[in-house]
Motif scaffolding. Sequence first.
Motif, PDB file in Angstrom:
ATOM      1  N   TYR A  59      -8.794   2.815  13.156  1.00  8.01           N
ATOM      2  CA  TYR A  59      -8.179   1.958  12.132  1.00  8.01           C
ATOM      3  C   TYR A  59      -7.801   0.608  12.730  1.00  8.01           C
ATOM      4  O   TYR A  59      -6.955   0.516  13.612  1.00  8.01           O
ATOM      5  CB  TYR A  59      -6.971   2.662  11.517  1.00  8.01           C
ATOM      6  N   GLY A  60      -8.500  -0.410  12.250  1.00  6.72           N
ATOM      7  CA  GLY A  60      -8.336  -1.747  12.805  1.00  6.72           C
ATOM      8  C   GLY A  60      -9.445  -2.084  13.782  1.00  6.72           C
ATOM      9  O   GLY A  60      -9.820  -3.248  13.919  1.00  6.72           O
ATOM     10  N   GLY A  61      -9.964  -1.068  14.460  1.00  2.00           N
ATOM     11  CA  GLY A  61     -11.045  -1.287  15.418  1.00  2.00           C
ATOM     12  C   GLY A  61     -12.408  -1.193  14.779  1.00  2.00           C
ATOM     13  O   GLY A  61     -13.181  -2.154  14.767  1.00  2.00           O
ATOM     14  N   ILE A  62     -12.707  -0.017  14.220  1.00  3.84           N
ATOM     15  CA  ILE A  62     -13.981   0.183  13.519  1.00  3.84           C
ATOM     16  C   ILE A  62     -13.796  -0.002  12.016  1.00  3.84           C
ATOM     17  O   ILE A  62     -14.574  -0.663  11.356  1.00  3.84           O
ATOM     18  CB  ILE A  62     -14.545   1.592  13.808  1.00  3.84           C
ATOM     19  N   TRP A  63     -12.734   0.598  11.499  1.00  3.90           N
ATOM     20  CA  TRP A  63     -12.513   0.653  10.053  1.00  3.90           C
ATOM     21  C   TRP A  63     -11.360  -0.262   9.637  1.00  3.90           C
ATOM     22  O   TRP A  63     -10.247  -0.139  10.150  1.00  3.90           O
ATOM     23  CB  TRP A  63     -12.213   2.095   9.640  1.00  3.90           C
ATOM     24  N   VAL A  64     -11.646  -1.196   8.723  1.00  7.41           N
ATOM     25  CA  VAL A  64     -10.604  -2.069   8.182  1.00  7.41           C
ATOM     26  C   VAL A  64     -10.463  -1.911   6.674  1.00  7.41           C
ATOM     27  O   VAL A  64      -9.557  -2.481   6.073  1.00  7.41           O
ATOM     28  CB  VAL A  64     -10.879  -3.553   8.535  1.00  7.41           C
ATOM     29  N   ARG A  66     -12.548  -1.610   2.704  1.00  9.06           N
ATOM     30  CA  ARG A  66     -13.452  -2.472   1.940  1.00  9.06           C
ATOM     31  C   ARG A  66     -12.797  -3.757   1.450  1.00  9.06           C
ATOM     32  O   ARG A  66     -13.481  -4.749   1.217  1.00  9.06           O
ATOM     33  CB  ARG A  66     -14.007  -1.690   0.734  1.00  9.06           C
ATOM     34  N   ASN A  67     -11.491  -3.751   1.277  1.00  9.54           N
ATOM     35  CA  ASN A  67     -10.800  -4.921   0.738  1.00  9.54           C
ATOM     36  C   ASN A  67     -10.165  -5.787   1.814  1.00  9.54           C
ATOM     37  O   ASN A  67      -9.355  -6.664   1.528  1.00  9.54           O
ATOM     38  CB  ASN A  67      -9.721  -4.478  -0.256  1.00  9.54           C
ATOM     39  N   SER A  68     -10.511  -5.569   3.063  1.00  7.67           N
ATOM     40  CA  SER A  68      -9.922  -6.328   4.168  1.00  7.67           C
ATOM     41  C   SER A  68     -10.461  -7.755   4.205  1.00  7.67           C
ATOM     42  O   SER A  68     -11.637  -7.999   3.910  1.00  7.67           O
ATOM     43  CB  SER A  68     -10.231  -5.633   5.497  1.00  7.67           C
ATOM     44  N   PRO A  69      -9.607  -8.718   4.593  1.00  6.88           N
ATOM     45  CA  PRO A  69     -10.104 -10.084   4.794  1.00  6.88           C
ATOM     46  C   PRO A  69     -10.992 -10.200   6.033  1.00  6.88           C
ATOM     47  O   PRO A  69     -11.716 -11.185   6.189  1.00  6.88           O
ATOM     48  CB  PRO A  69      -8.817 -10.908   4.964  1.00  6.88           C
ATOM     49  N   ILE A  70     -10.925  -9.196   6.914  1.00 10.36           N
ATOM     50  CA  ILE A  70     -11.810  -9.180   8.082  1.00 10.36           C
ATOM     51  C   ILE A  70     -13.221  -8.860   7.598  1.00 10.36           C
ATOM     52  O   ILE A  70     -13.415  -7.896   6.853  1.00 10.36           O
ATOM     53  CB  ILE A  70     -11.344  -8.125   9.102  1.00 10.36           C
ATOM     54  N   PRO A  71     -14.225  -9.649   7.973  1.00  5.32           N
ATOM     55  CA  PRO A  71     -15.595  -9.383   7.502  1.00  5.32           C
ATOM     56  C   PRO A  71     -16.016  -7.952   7.805  1.00  5.32           C
ATOM     57  O   PRO A  71     -15.845  -7.460   8.932  1.00  5.32           O
ATOM     58  CB  PRO A  71     -16.436 -10.394   8.286  1.00  5.32           C
ATOM     59  N   ASN A  72     -16.539  -7.293   6.775  1.00  6.43           N
ATOM     60  CA  ASN A  72     -16.920  -5.891   6.930  1.00  6.43           C
ATOM     61  C   ASN A  72     -18.051  -5.543   5.987  1.00  6.43           C
ATOM     62  O   ASN A  72     -18.321  -6.253   5.021  1.00  6.43           O
ATOM     63  CB  ASN A  72     -15.713  -4.984   6.665  1.00  6.43           C
ATOM     64  N   VAL A  73     -18.703  -4.433   6.287  1.00  4.71           N
ATOM     65  CA  VAL A  73     -19.709  -3.858   5.391  1.00  4.71           C
ATOM     66  C   VAL A  73     -19.222  -2.459   5.041  1.00  4.71           C
ATOM     67  O   VAL A  73     -19.103  -1.599   5.922  1.00  4.71           O
ATOM     68  CB  VAL A  73     -21.103  -3.800   6.059  1.00  4.71           C
ATOM     69  N   ARG A  74     -18.868  -2.275   3.789  1.00  2.39           N
ATOM     70  CA  ARG A  74     -18.330  -1.005   3.287  1.00  2.39           C
ATOM     71  C   ARG A  74     -17.139  -0.522   4.132  1.00  2.39           C
ATOM     72  O   ARG A  74     -16.977   0.663   4.399  1.00  2.39           O
ATOM     73  CB  ARG A  74     -19.425   0.063   3.233  1.00  2.39           C
ATOM     74  N   GLY A  75     -16.308  -1.476   4.556  1.00  8.27           N
ATOM     75  CA  GLY A  75     -15.085  -1.149   5.273  1.00  8.27           C
ATOM     76  C   GLY A  75     -15.209  -1.133   6.786  1.00  8.27           C
ATOM     77  O   GLY A  75     -14.211  -1.023   7.493  1.00  8.27           O
TER      78      GLY A  75
END
Length: 203
Positions: A59-64, A66-75
């Motif tokens: 949490y925070g490392g791999i998974w942020v 789906r709605n995180s401001p950190i750029p992500n793909v499906r969380g």
Amino acid sequence: MKFKFARCATASVVAIAVLAAPLEAAAPVALNVDVSRPGAKISSDIFGQFAEHLGTGIYGGIWVGRNSPIPNVRGIRTDVVQALHALHVPNVRWPGGCFGDNYHWRNGIGAAAKRPATLNPDWGGVIEPNSFGTEEYFDFLGQIGADAFISENIGSGTVEEAADWFEYMTSDKPTTLAKARTANGHPAPYKVKTLGLGNESWG
């Protein structure tokens, strides 16, 4: 010539005895190197990685989310995916470590809003939201191009629970568990290259 002795009287006595022995003429040794022949093949699997629900590893490392401001793909964090993809990570062992011996896989499947919040008894008694579960793990593997290395819970789980998880992940027959996987968005069986039973065997 300098010799480094162990801090052990016995080792020192043996070393002194060896040094005091008369030197015999050494037999000639021949070494041939054939650079045209391939050497031993080293499995890339030994360079695999490890992901555990410890600190910000998941949490925070791999998974942020789906709605995180950190750029992500499906969380799943884009920058982490890019870094691990560049390393050509062969496999990722999950969910443990120690956490794996208290991980109950059914808590980490299905709709995120319905997943229970549990305690992580191994690492500080923090809340485990179970947001990162089976589907998220395999999505992560797909994004970085790695194989699955599942660590089954036989520390606090049952053999039946472990078998059910394996069936959920890999069954190509229309069993109830395979149908549950389909309902959770993955009709095709997942590929599990390596299945580990429990965490560190010495425990």
